[in-house]
Motif scaffolding. Sequence first.
Motif, PDB file in Angstrom:
ATOM      1  N   ASN A  52       0.833  -1.195   0.000  1.00 60.22           N
ATOM      2  CA  ASN A  52       0.000   0.000   0.000  1.00 60.22           C
ATOM      3  C   ASN A  52       0.871   1.249   0.000  1.00 60.22           C
ATOM      4  OD1 ASN A  52      -2.081   1.775   0.145  1.00 60.22           O
ATOM      5  ND2 ASN A  52      -2.740   1.222   2.192  1.00 60.22           N
ATOM      6  N   LYS A  53       1.521   1.495  -1.106  1.00 62.36           N
ATOM      7  CA  LYS A  53       2.435   2.643  -1.208  1.00 62.36           C
ATOM      8  C   LYS A  53       1.690   3.962  -1.423  1.00 62.36           C
ATOM      9  CE  LYS A  53       6.298   0.235  -1.252  1.00 62.36           C
ATOM     10  NZ  LYS A  53       7.099   0.158  -0.075  1.00 62.36           N
ATOM     11  N   ALA A  54       0.534   3.922  -2.105  1.00 61.06           N
ATOM     12  CA  ALA A  54      -0.163   5.150  -2.484  1.00 61.06           C
ATOM     13  C   ALA A  54      -1.258   5.563  -1.499  1.00 61.06           C
ATOM     14  CB  ALA A  54      -0.764   4.987  -3.874  1.00 61.06           C
ATOM     15  N   GLY A  55      -1.542   4.762  -0.479  1.00 62.79           N
ATOM     16  CA  GLY A  55      -2.600   5.101   0.464  1.00 62.79           C
ATOM     17  C   GLY A  55      -3.863   4.310   0.260  1.00 62.79           C
ATOM     18  N   LYS A  56      -4.048   3.746  -0.939  1.00 59.13           N
ATOM     19  CA  LYS A  56      -5.183   2.870  -1.211  1.00 59.13           C
ATOM     20  C   LYS A  56      -4.780   1.897  -2.308  1.00 59.13           C
ATOM     21  CE  LYS A  56     -10.080   2.622  -2.030  1.00 59.13           C
ATOM     22  NZ  LYS A  56     -11.339   3.293  -2.292  1.00 59.13           N
ATOM     23  N   ALA A  57      -5.117   0.629  -2.113  1.00 57.41           N
ATOM     24  CA  ALA A  57      -4.769  -0.402  -3.099  1.00 57.41           C
ATOM     25  C   ALA A  57      -5.723  -1.574  -2.939  1.00 57.41           C
ATOM     26  CB  ALA A  57      -3.329  -0.868  -2.896  1.00 57.41           C
ATOM     27  N   THR A  58      -5.813  -2.397  -3.974  1.00 60.23           N
ATOM     28  CA  THR A  58      -6.588  -3.633  -3.924  1.00 60.23           C
ATOM     29  C   THR A  58      -5.643  -4.778  -4.288  1.00 60.23           C
ATOM     30  OG1 THR A  58      -8.586  -2.457  -4.590  1.00 60.23           O
ATOM     31  CG2 THR A  58      -8.613  -4.852  -4.790  1.00 60.23           C
ATOM     32  N   VAL A  59      -5.637  -5.813  -3.437  1.00 59.01           N
ATOM     33  CA  VAL A  59      -4.718  -6.935  -3.620  1.00 59.01           C
ATOM     34  C   VAL A  59      -5.488  -8.234  -3.399  1.00 59.01           C
ATOM     35  CG1 VAL A  59      -2.568  -8.007  -2.830  1.00 59.01           C
ATOM     36  CG2 VAL A  59      -2.829  -5.538  -2.716  1.00 59.01           C
ATOM     37  N   ARG A  60      -5.223  -9.230  -4.211  1.00 51.85           N
ATOM     38  CA  ARG A  60      -5.839 -10.532  -3.982  1.00 51.85           C
ATOM     39  C   ARG A  60      -5.356 -11.103  -2.652  1.00 51.85           C
ATOM     40  NH1 ARG A  60      -6.001 -13.579  -9.828  1.00 51.85           N
ATOM     41  NH2 ARG A  60      -7.421 -12.078 -10.768  1.00 51.85           N
ATOM     42  N   ALA A  61      -6.264 -11.704  -1.925  1.00 51.15           N
ATOM     43  CA  ALA A  61      -5.970 -12.191  -0.566  1.00 51.15           C
ATOM     44  C   ALA A  61      -4.834 -13.208  -0.548  1.00 51.15           C
ATOM     45  CB  ALA A  61      -7.231 -12.783   0.050  1.00 51.15           C
ATOM     46  N   HIS A  62      -4.828 -14.110  -1.526  1.00 51.98           N
ATOM     47  CA  HIS A  62      -3.804 -15.167  -1.504  1.00 51.98           C
ATOM     48  C   HIS A  62      -2.390 -14.607  -1.638  1.00 51.98           C
ATOM     49  CE1 HIS A  62      -2.462 -15.483  -5.734  1.00 51.98           C
ATOM     50  NE2 HIS A  62      -3.689 -15.044  -6.030  1.00 51.98           N
ATOM     51  N   ILE A  63      -2.244 -13.448  -2.271  1.00 50.88           N
ATOM     52  CA  ILE A  63      -0.919 -12.836  -2.410  1.00 50.88           C
ATOM     53  C   ILE A  63      -0.403 -12.419  -1.033  1.00 50.88           C
ATOM     54  CG2 ILE A  63       0.336 -10.843  -3.340  1.00 50.88           C
ATOM     55  CD1 ILE A  63      -1.504 -11.048  -5.813  1.00 50.88           C
ATOM     56  N   LEU A  64      -1.285 -11.818  -0.229  1.00 55.47           N
ATOM     57  CA  LEU A  64      -0.882 -11.401   1.113  1.00 55.47           C
ATOM     58  C   LEU A  64      -0.649 -12.607   2.027  1.00 55.47           C
ATOM     59  CD1 LEU A  64      -3.230  -8.341   1.796  1.00 55.47           C
ATOM     60  CD2 LEU A  64      -0.910  -8.349   0.898  1.00 55.47           C
ATOM     61  N   THR A  65      -1.550 -13.572   1.981  1.00 55.63           N
ATOM     62  CA  THR A  65      -1.404 -14.735   2.871  1.00 55.63           C
ATOM     63  C   THR A  65      -0.178 -15.570   2.503  1.00 55.63           C
ATOM     64  OG1 THR A  65      -3.009 -15.983   1.549  1.00 55.63           O
ATOM     65  CG2 THR A  65      -3.842 -14.872   3.521  1.00 55.63           C
ATOM     66  N   ASP A  66       0.157 -15.609   1.221  1.00 54.25           N
ATOM     67  CA  ASP A  66       1.376 -16.328   0.815  1.00 54.25           C
ATOM     68  C   ASP A  66       2.630 -15.675   1.400  1.00 54.25           C
ATOM     69  OD1 ASP A  66      -0.202 -18.076  -0.616  1.00 54.25           O
ATOM     70  OD2 ASP A  66       0.361 -17.297  -2.599  1.00 54.25           O
ATOM     71  N   LYS A  67       2.562 -14.390   1.675  1.00 53.00           N
ATOM     72  CA  LYS A  67       3.698 -13.663   2.274  1.00 53.00           C
ATOM     73  C   LYS A  67       3.736 -13.816   3.793  1.00 53.00           C
ATOM     74  CE  LYS A  67       5.184 -11.306  -1.423  1.00 53.00           C
ATOM     75  NZ  LYS A  67       6.493 -11.452  -1.972  1.00 53.00           N
ATOM     76  N   GLY A  68       2.667 -14.395   4.384  1.00 54.29           N
ATOM     77  CA  GLY A  68       2.626 -14.590   5.830  1.00 54.29           C
ATOM     78  C   GLY A  68       1.584 -13.749   6.539  1.00 54.29           C
ATOM     79  N   PHE A  69       0.779 -13.001   5.788  1.00 53.37           N
ATOM     80  CA  PHE A  69      -0.272 -12.161   6.377  1.00 53.37           C
ATOM     81  C   PHE A  69      -1.359 -13.031   6.993  1.00 53.37           C
ATOM     82  CE2 PHE A  69      -4.294  -9.807   5.947  1.00 53.37           C
ATOM     83  CZ  PHE A  69      -3.978  -8.659   6.653  1.00 53.37           C
ATOM     84  N   ASP A  70      -1.792 -12.668   8.205  1.00 56.08           N
ATOM     85  CA  ASP A  70      -2.882 -13.367   8.884  1.00 56.08           C
ATOM     86  C   ASP A  70      -3.931 -12.333   9.278  1.00 56.08           C
ATOM     87  OD1 ASP A  70      -4.650 -14.734  10.541  1.00 56.08           O
ATOM     88  OD2 ASP A  70      -3.070 -15.844  11.567  1.00 56.08           O
ATOM     89  N   PRO A  71      -5.111 -12.331   8.623  1.00 60.90           N
ATOM     90  CA  PRO A  71      -6.125 -11.310   8.884  1.00 60.90           C
ATOM     91  C   PRO A  71      -6.756 -11.399  10.275  1.00 60.90           C
ATOM     92  CG  PRO A  71      -7.003 -12.990   7.422  1.00 60.90           C
ATOM     93  CD  PRO A  71      -5.533 -13.278   7.596  1.00 60.90           C
ATOM     94  N   ASN A  72      -6.477 -12.442  11.017  1.00 61.13           N
ATOM     95  CA  ASN A  72      -7.019 -12.582  12.365  1.00 61.13           C
ATOM     96  C   ASN A  72      -6.261 -11.746  13.395  1.00 61.13           C
ATOM     97  OD1 ASN A  72      -9.050 -14.517  11.671  1.00 61.13           O
ATOM     98  ND2 ASN A  72      -7.391 -15.992  11.433  1.00 61.13           N
ATOM     99  N   PHE A  73      -5.139 -11.147  12.991  1.00 62.56           N
ATOM    100  CA  PHE A  73      -4.336 -10.332  13.894  1.00 62.56           C
ATOM    101  C   PHE A  73      -4.416  -8.875  13.444  1.00 62.56           C
ATOM    102  CE2 PHE A  73      -2.746 -14.523  14.512  1.00 62.56           C
ATOM    103  CZ  PHE A  73      -2.334 -14.574  15.831  1.00 62.56           C
ATOM    104  N   PHE A  74      -5.077  -8.044  14.255  1.00 70.91           N
ATOM    105  CA  PHE A  74      -5.214  -6.624  13.956  1.00 70.91           C
ATOM    106  C   PHE A  74      -5.283  -5.865  15.270  1.00 70.91           C
ATOM    107  CE2 PHE A  74      -9.349  -8.623  13.946  1.00 70.91           C
ATOM    108  CZ  PHE A  74     -10.133  -7.787  14.732  1.00 70.91           C
ATOM    109  N   THR A  75      -5.057  -4.544  15.216  1.00 70.94           N
ATOM    110  CA  THR A  75      -4.994  -3.743  16.439  1.00 70.94           C
ATOM    111  C   THR A  75      -6.295  -3.016  16.752  1.00 70.94           C
ATOM    112  OG1 THR A  75      -4.027  -1.916  15.187  1.00 70.94           O
ATOM    113  CG2 THR A  75      -2.495  -3.411  16.327  1.00 70.94           C
TER     114      THR A  75
END
Length: 126
Positions: free
Chosen positions: A62-85
């Motif tokens: 998210n370099k520009a402040g807003k972006a759309t990314v397929r979920a599998h791309i983030l999860t393949d990098k290790g992103f876990d949507p269950n962890f947020f602040t």
Amino acid sequence: MNIKRLCLACQKELEGRRDKKFCDPYCKSNYHYKKIQKGSGSFYATVDRQLKMNRKILKSFNKAGKATVRAHILTDKGFDPNFFTHYWKNKKGDIYLFVYEFGFLSRIENNKRKYILITWQDYMNK
């Protein structure tokens, strides 16, 4: 009776006070650092590690402040949507989950899960 006392970190013989455990500050620091590393499976360490990873991943996509990314791309990098602040609900009722200043909203478009990525803005405080 003279009992030989050894440094807990480097195993060198200790001199001085009877209750001394380390030969110098470096050994003391090193010993405690390794002790913490061994216990890195603790709940708080696990949560902290995942939050830091999520933030790093969201920031990189998210370099520009807003972006759309397929979920599998983030999860393949290790992103876990269950962890947020925290979260923020917009006027439409969409709930964005945030990892510090980086937010994401899960959407399904064309049968594919995507995340809409945003960054925290001042108007969101209201």
